[in-house]
Design a protein around this motif. Sequence first.
Motif, PDB file in Angstrom:
ATOM      1  N   ASP A 261       6.313  36.406 -86.851  1.00 28.32           N
ATOM      2  CA  ASP A 261       7.502  35.751 -86.454  1.00 28.32           C
ATOM      3  C   ASP A 261       7.499  35.164 -85.048  1.00 28.32           C
ATOM      4  OD1 ASP A 261       8.350  36.662 -89.049  1.00 28.32           O
ATOM      5  OD2 ASP A 261       9.594  38.492 -88.211  1.00 28.32           O
ATOM      6  N   ARG A 262       6.801  35.864 -84.373  1.00 28.97           N
ATOM      7  CA  ARG A 262       6.824  35.274 -83.165  1.00 28.97           C
ATOM      8  C   ARG A 262       5.926  33.777 -82.796  1.00 28.97           C
ATOM      9  NH1 ARG A 262       2.511  36.906 -78.679  1.00 28.97           N
ATOM     10  NH2 ARG A 262       2.564  35.322 -77.380  1.00 28.97           N
ATOM     11  N   LEU A 263       4.851  34.010 -83.618  1.00 25.96           N
ATOM     12  CA  LEU A 263       3.967  32.831 -83.678  1.00 25.96           C
ATOM     13  C   LEU A 263       4.776  31.513 -84.239  1.00 25.96           C
ATOM     14  CD1 LEU A 263       1.257  31.248 -84.199  1.00 25.96           C
ATOM     15  CD2 LEU A 263       1.340  32.214 -86.474  1.00 25.96           C
ATOM     16  N   GLU A 264       5.678  31.743 -85.629  1.00 26.81           N
ATOM     17  CA  GLU A 264       6.757  30.694 -85.849  1.00 26.81           C
ATOM     18  C   GLU A 264       7.555  30.269 -85.089  1.00 26.81           C
ATOM     19  OE1 GLU A 264       5.654  31.760 -90.672  1.00 26.81           O
ATOM     20  OE2 GLU A 264       7.566  31.970 -89.768  1.00 26.81           O
ATOM     21  N   GLY A 265       8.260  31.245 -84.545  1.00 24.65           N
ATOM     22  CA  GLY A 265       9.117  30.651 -83.568  1.00 24.65           C
ATOM     23  C   GLY A 265       8.578  29.806 -82.115  1.00 24.65           C
ATOM     24  N   GLU A 266       7.478  30.273 -81.711  1.00 21.75           N
ATOM     25  CA  GLU A 266       6.795  29.614 -80.864  1.00 21.75           C
ATOM     26  C   GLU A 266       6.365  28.082 -81.238  1.00 21.75           C
ATOM     27  OE1 GLU A 266       6.678  30.124 -77.452  1.00 21.75           O
ATOM     28  OE2 GLU A 266       7.667  31.927 -77.616  1.00 21.75           O
TER      29      GLU A 266
ATOM     30  N   ALA B  45       7.022  22.395 -81.526  1.00 22.01           N
ATOM     31  CA  ALA B  45       7.011  20.988 -82.369  1.00 22.01           C
ATOM     32  C   ALA B  45       8.175  21.156 -83.370  1.00 22.01           C
ATOM     33  CB  ALA B  45       5.793  20.652 -83.285  1.00 22.01           C
ATOM     34  N   ALA B  46       9.418  20.655 -83.064  1.00 21.24           N
ATOM     35  CA  ALA B  46      10.658  20.991 -83.809  1.00 21.24           C
ATOM     36  C   ALA B  46      10.537  20.528 -85.164  1.00 21.24           C
ATOM     37  CB  ALA B  46      11.815  20.209 -83.176  1.00 21.24           C
ATOM     38  N   ASP B  47       9.530  19.694 -85.626  1.00 19.13           N
ATOM     39  CA  ASP B  47       9.626  19.030 -87.051  1.00 19.13           C
ATOM     40  C   ASP B  47       8.520  19.812 -87.818  1.00 19.13           C
ATOM     41  OD1 ASP B  47       7.267  18.019 -85.421  1.00 19.13           O
ATOM     42  OD2 ASP B  47       7.332  16.207 -86.416  1.00 19.13           O
ATOM     43  N   VAL B  48       7.868  20.915 -87.310  1.00 18.71           N
ATOM     44  CA  VAL B  48       6.863  21.628 -87.981  1.00 18.71           C
ATOM     45  C   VAL B  48       7.736  22.153 -89.320  1.00 18.71           C
ATOM     46  CG1 VAL B  48       7.224  23.875 -86.673  1.00 18.71           C
ATOM     47  CG2 VAL B  48       5.161  23.353 -87.963  1.00 18.71           C
ATOM     48  N   MET B  49       6.908  22.256 -90.262  1.00 20.62           N
ATOM     49  CA  MET B  49       7.345  22.588 -91.680  1.00 20.62           C
ATOM     50  C   MET B  49       6.751  23.977 -92.027  1.00 20.62           C
ATOM     51  SD  MET B  49       7.497  18.901 -93.596  1.00 20.62           S
ATOM     52  CE  MET B  49       7.568  19.638 -95.353  1.00 20.62           C
ATOM     53  N   ILE B  50       7.368  24.952 -92.202  1.00 16.85           N
ATOM     54  CA  ILE B  50       6.744  26.261 -92.470  1.00 16.85           C
ATOM     55  C   ILE B  50       7.097  26.430 -94.004  1.00 16.85           C
ATOM     56  CG2 ILE B  50       6.538  28.727 -92.076  1.00 16.85           C
ATOM     57  CD1 ILE B  50       7.202  28.166 -89.199  1.00 16.85           C
TER      58      ILE B  50
ATOM     59  N   ALA C 138       1.124  18.355 -79.062  1.00 18.33           N
ATOM     60  CA  ALA C 138       1.207  17.444 -77.965  1.00 18.33           C
ATOM     61  C   ALA C 138       0.260  15.994 -77.911  1.00 18.33           C
ATOM     62  CB  ALA C 138       0.786  17.831 -76.526  1.00 18.33           C
ATOM     63  N   ARG C 139      -0.892  16.258 -78.453  1.00 18.76           N
ATOM     64  CA  ARG C 139      -1.915  15.010 -78.761  1.00 18.76           C
ATOM     65  C   ARG C 139      -1.475  14.318 -79.862  1.00 18.76           C
ATOM     66  NH1 ARG C 139      -6.622  17.823 -80.815  1.00 18.76           N
ATOM     67  NH2 ARG C 139      -6.787  18.581 -78.482  1.00 18.76           N
ATOM     68  N   ARG C 140      -0.811  14.889 -80.855  1.00 16.97           N
ATOM     69  CA  ARG C 140      -0.151  14.059 -81.851  1.00 16.97           C
ATOM     70  C   ARG C 140       1.051  13.250 -81.485  1.00 16.97           C
ATOM     71  NH1 ARG C 140       4.370  15.857 -85.945  1.00 16.97           N
ATOM     72  NH2 ARG C 140       4.892  16.774 -83.747  1.00 16.97           N
ATOM     73  N   LYS C 141       1.896  13.796 -80.452  1.00 20.16           N
ATOM     74  CA  LYS C 141       2.834  13.092 -79.952  1.00 20.16           C
ATOM     75  C   LYS C 141       2.367  12.046 -79.354  1.00 20.16           C
ATOM     76  CE  LYS C 141       7.117  13.949 -77.771  1.00 20.16           C
ATOM     77  NZ  LYS C 141       8.134  14.729 -77.040  1.00 20.16           N
ATOM     78  N   ALA C 142       1.360  12.088 -78.387  1.00 22.03           N
ATOM     79  CA  ALA C 142       0.791  11.284 -77.459  1.00 22.03           C
ATOM     80  C   ALA C 142       0.177  10.011 -78.483  1.00 22.03           C
ATOM     81  CB  ALA C 142      -0.087  11.651 -76.622  1.00 22.03           C
ATOM     82  N   GLN C 143      -0.116  10.091 -79.652  1.00 21.93           N
ATOM     83  CA  GLN C 143      -0.711   9.191 -80.309  1.00 21.93           C
ATOM     84  C   GLN C 143       0.406   8.442 -81.389  1.00 21.93           C
ATOM     85  OE1 GLN C 143      -3.268  11.669 -82.667  1.00 21.93           O
ATOM     86  NE2 GLN C 143      -5.177  11.574 -81.207  1.00 21.93           N
TER      87      GLN C 143
END
Length: 388
Positions: A275-280, A285-290, A379-384
């Motif tokens: 749960d900590r992992l998914e929260g972080e 990345a707000a658009d991460v899909m779990i 972050a690398r994905r966002k920079a791309q």
Amino acid sequence: MALNRTYLDWNATAPLSAPARAAMLEALQLPGNASSVHGEGRLSRAAVDKARRQVAALVGADPAHLTFTSGATEASNHVLTPEYRMGRSPVAIGALYVSAIEHPAIREGGRFDPVQVIEIPVTPTGIADLSALETLMAAHDHSLGLPMVGLMLVNNETGVIQPVAEAAEIVHRHRGLLVVDAVQAVGRIPVDITRLDADFMVISSHKIGGPKGVGALISRGEVLMPKPLIRGGGQEKGHRSGTENFHAIVGFGAAAAAMSEDLDDRNAGIGALRDRLEGEMRKAAADVMIHGADVPRVGNTCFFTLPGLKAETGQIAFDIEGIALSAGSACSSGKVGESHVLTAMGRDPQLGALRISLGPDTTDEDITRAVAAFAKIAARRKAQGVAA
């Protein structure tokens, strides 16, 4: 392998546990064949019988109804057959119904002809559609034989817990047989073959800290049994011939006994880490899909998509950062392809999905390292140019 790596691929295989290793080292000193009647053979037989009791206890089964195999895949191919017997009388199975999210060991249909294998759809949340199962069972042609249903207890990719007991009620009301793949469930949630009302159950050693190369097929009884897959000397009460994989069986038993201890407390701690992992991850990345996050899951599994990141690229990126994880199932000769589980859930099969799975040895520091790697990759994905 270099030091300072973080292992988060427990659904693929668990590291060999200390109790399993110790039991196997002790078993290496026993020279006898468990089928021999002399003293050395009886000592080896006693060790196999002890392991049988230990593994059976993990799933609430009668040890007499447990057959050791080379793994869950062999156990699946053993039980998935149109040829059964009740005593000496043959019993035909007319069709095999499997959920669309089954592991390939079940989904491929074992010894059934492909035309006899029928898919059960799942809901968008990744749960077997019980109304569809009811319809399929009602339409089954019993003149061809009994229906058989294959349904996993926990999905190996999403970790979603399936409604096995509810499915059993439907299957048995229509005079069918239920085969449950409990490979990813044992050691993570309470598993009892009687409470689930399963006719057969398949489990694996190396998912719970035992050695690779051994598994088990468990039945509720021995009145109705499948035609043996491997015939020969009649070991395992004639259900599976061949000299037992003695040292691995002993390790399997020790791992099962250890995994039975402190189940709730251990898995509560693992769930808190997940749960900590998914929260972080959501913060980074707000658009991460779990996938499967809105329905009951086992506490150790996180199956996620970072839009714009291909599964193979993501797996390599995490590996470079010292994090071992999977792109879905690890049972396809190292291939990274589309997830049939996501396809069954109605998701775009082109989505890249990665699986992080935790175990008893996972630490807070492991999660901190995984979060840092995820944030760096995001972050690398966002920079791309991929919008978050």
